[in-house]
Design a protein around this motif. Structure first.
Motif, short mmCIF file in Angstrom:
data_model
loop_
_atom_site.label_atom_id
_atom_site.label_comp_id
_atom_site.label_asym_id
_atom_site.label_seq_id
_atom_site.Cartn_x
_atom_site.Cartn_y
_atom_site.Cartn_z
N LEU A 47 8.34 -1.38 15.25
CA LEU A 47 7.38 -2.41 15.68
C LEU A 47 7.89 -3.85 15.50
O LEU A 47 7.72 -4.67 16.40
N PRO A 48 8.52 -4.18 14.35
CA PRO A 48 9.03 -5.56 14.22
C PRO A 48 10.06 -5.90 15.30
O PRO A 48 10.04 -7.01 15.86
N VAL A 49 10.94 -4.95 15.64
CA VAL A 49 11.95 -5.20 16.68
C VAL A 49 11.27 -5.39 18.02
O VAL A 49 11.61 -6.29 18.82
N ILE A 50 10.31 -4.50 18.30
CA ILE A 50 9.60 -4.56 19.59
C ILE A 50 8.88 -5.90 19.72
O ILE A 50 9.02 -6.60 20.73
N THR A 51 8.13 -6.27 18.69
CA THR A 51 7.33 -7.51 18.75
C THR A 51 8.25 -8.72 18.96
O THR A 51 7.97 -9.59 19.79
N GLU A 52 9.35 -8.76 18.22
CA GLU A 52 10.26 -9.89 18.32
C GLU A 52 10.88 -9.99 19.72
O GLU A 52 10.97 -11.06 20.32
N THR A 53 11.30 -8.84 20.23
CA THR A 53 11.95 -8.84 21.55
C THR A 53 10.95 -9.22 22.64
O THR A 53 11.28 -9.95 23.58
#
Ligand SMILES: [Zn+2]
Length: 405
Positions: free
Chosen positions: A349-355
């Motif tokens: 989720l952190p990677v997805i949100t940031e991207t």
């Protein structure tokens, strides 16, 4: 002319009954005043309609609750116990059949693994036998909901392409197979649409929502869009096939005909294939079940294995590219990511949100919530129950009782 008026009145009454029943389903317990406010109907109409629904056993009174302005009011609730649905999830190597009531409570579940190259006729015979047995065991089943992999062509009742499944399945019409098999109506929907309905009906979201996008990331990648209670279907029922948007126009050929599809970068078979090449040490021990193999990768990443973490983060980026397309195409209130990949939500989720933050239209990103599915039951299976429940609650006088006038 007169006949039309009668039909329209009857349709209107049914629409009101359905609206009321759905509101109570959503909230659990409602007062008559709350129903009047939410539907825009007069208190007198609500009293009349709820009286007939109580009389016919669809609703019952649940004691005193706090109504509008803290005034005490009598609560109304749905009688769920005697109103059951059967949910069936068919996927590439396992099918599941389960009994739920219309509030989403699970009563019984059974599943069977099969080989992707098994004769479809044998698998279908087993599925039918299991469903018949559940119908024999539970008397009060009103309808059957079934979820199958997309793209599902609803007018033909068959799946357009099923990656990695024997081609013999391409000729199978699920509608022909199941429509008249039981003396209950069967509603078939593609898996991501079912997941979207599960999140719409049974998901616990922090804020009121009008539109929801569900992104299924598992054996395949797909999405379902719900706007104000209704699925976005398109002409053939296969709208929002997010798994087959091209992320790399020069990439590998996909079974759908396109090149470099999202599904070729973000689905679990691709993750597994890459993990087996790049992290062979994880798979050295005895044979694991498929679901356990994913867990091996997720746990290794959590325990700090650099390569496992890198691999998962790459997959997360591809999921994010899919989310960006969903946001820019549909502008939903919320995107829920479900199926196998949601089990690694803490990493992804952190990677997805940031991207997504880097790539989506900023004003749209500000307003959207992106989260992993928090449903305790597999969203596709739960979705099959939601599809059947939605049909039942949309036509309460047909399904829930024979006495509603
Ligand atoms: Zn494709």
């Amino acid at each position: 002319m007169e006949n039309n008026t009668i039909v329209n009145n009857s349709d209107m009454n049914e629409a009101h009954r359905s609206h009321i029943v759905k509101l109570i389903h959503q909230k659990g317990v409602c007062s008559r005043a709350e129903l009047a406010k939410a539907t825009g109907l007069t208190q007198a109409s609500i009293t009349k309609i709820t009286a007939s629904l109580i009389d016919s056993g669809v609703l019952s009174e649940s004691g005193i609750i706090k109504g509008n302005g803290n005034r005490r009011a009598i609560g109304l609730k749905l009688n769920t116990k005697n109103n059951l649905v059967i949910a069936v999830k068919f996927s590439r190597y396992v099918y599941t059949a389960a009994v739920f009531d219309i509030s989403g409570k699970l009563y019984k579940q059974r599943e069977k693994e099969f080989d992707m190259n098994d004769d479809p006729r044998e698998v279908l015979t087993d599925m039918k036998k299991d469903i018949h047995e559940l119908l024999d065991e539970y008397e009060n089943v009103l309808a059957i909901g079934m979820a199958v992999p997309g793209p599902y062509l609803r007018h033909r009742g068959r799946i357009a392409i099923i990656s990695r499944l024997s081609s013999a399945w391409h000729d199978i019409s699920f509608v022909d197979e199941f429509e008249n098999e039981f003396n209950k109506p069967v509603f078939i929907e593609q898996d991501a649409n079912a997941g979207a309905m599960a999140e719409w009906w049974f998901g616990n979201h922090d804020k009121p929502i009008n539109s929801l996008a569900y992104m299924l990331v598992g054996e395949g990648v797909g999405s379902g869009i719900v706007v104000e209670d209704s699925l976005l279907l398109g002409k053939q029922g296969a709208a929002s096939e997010i798994g087959h948007i091209s992320l790399d126009i020069n990439g590998p050929r996909c079974e759908c005909g396109n090149y470099g599809c999202l599904e070729l970068f973000a689905s679990t078979p691709v993750l597994l294939q890459r993990a087996k090449q790049e992290l062979p040490q994880l798979f050295k021990k005895s044979r694991h079940k498929r679901s356990e193999e994913y867990e091996l990768i997720f746990s290794a990443a959590r325990e700090g294995d650099h390569d496992a973490l890198k691999l998962l983060k790459q997959v997360g980026k591809y999921i994010a590219y899919g989310c960006v397309s969903l946001i820019n195409s549909y502008n939903p209130d919320i995107i829920v990511i479900g199926d196998v990949m949601s089990k690694a939500g803490d990493i992804l989720l952190p990677v997805i949100t940031e991207t997504v933050r880097e790539r989506a239209i900023p004003e749209l990103f500000e307003e959207v919530t992106i989260k992993m599915s928090e449903l305790k039951i597999d969203p596709t299976l739960y979705g099959a129950a939601a599809i059947a429940t939605d049909k039942v609650l949309s036509r309460p006088s047909e399904f829930l009782t024979v006495r509603v006038q």
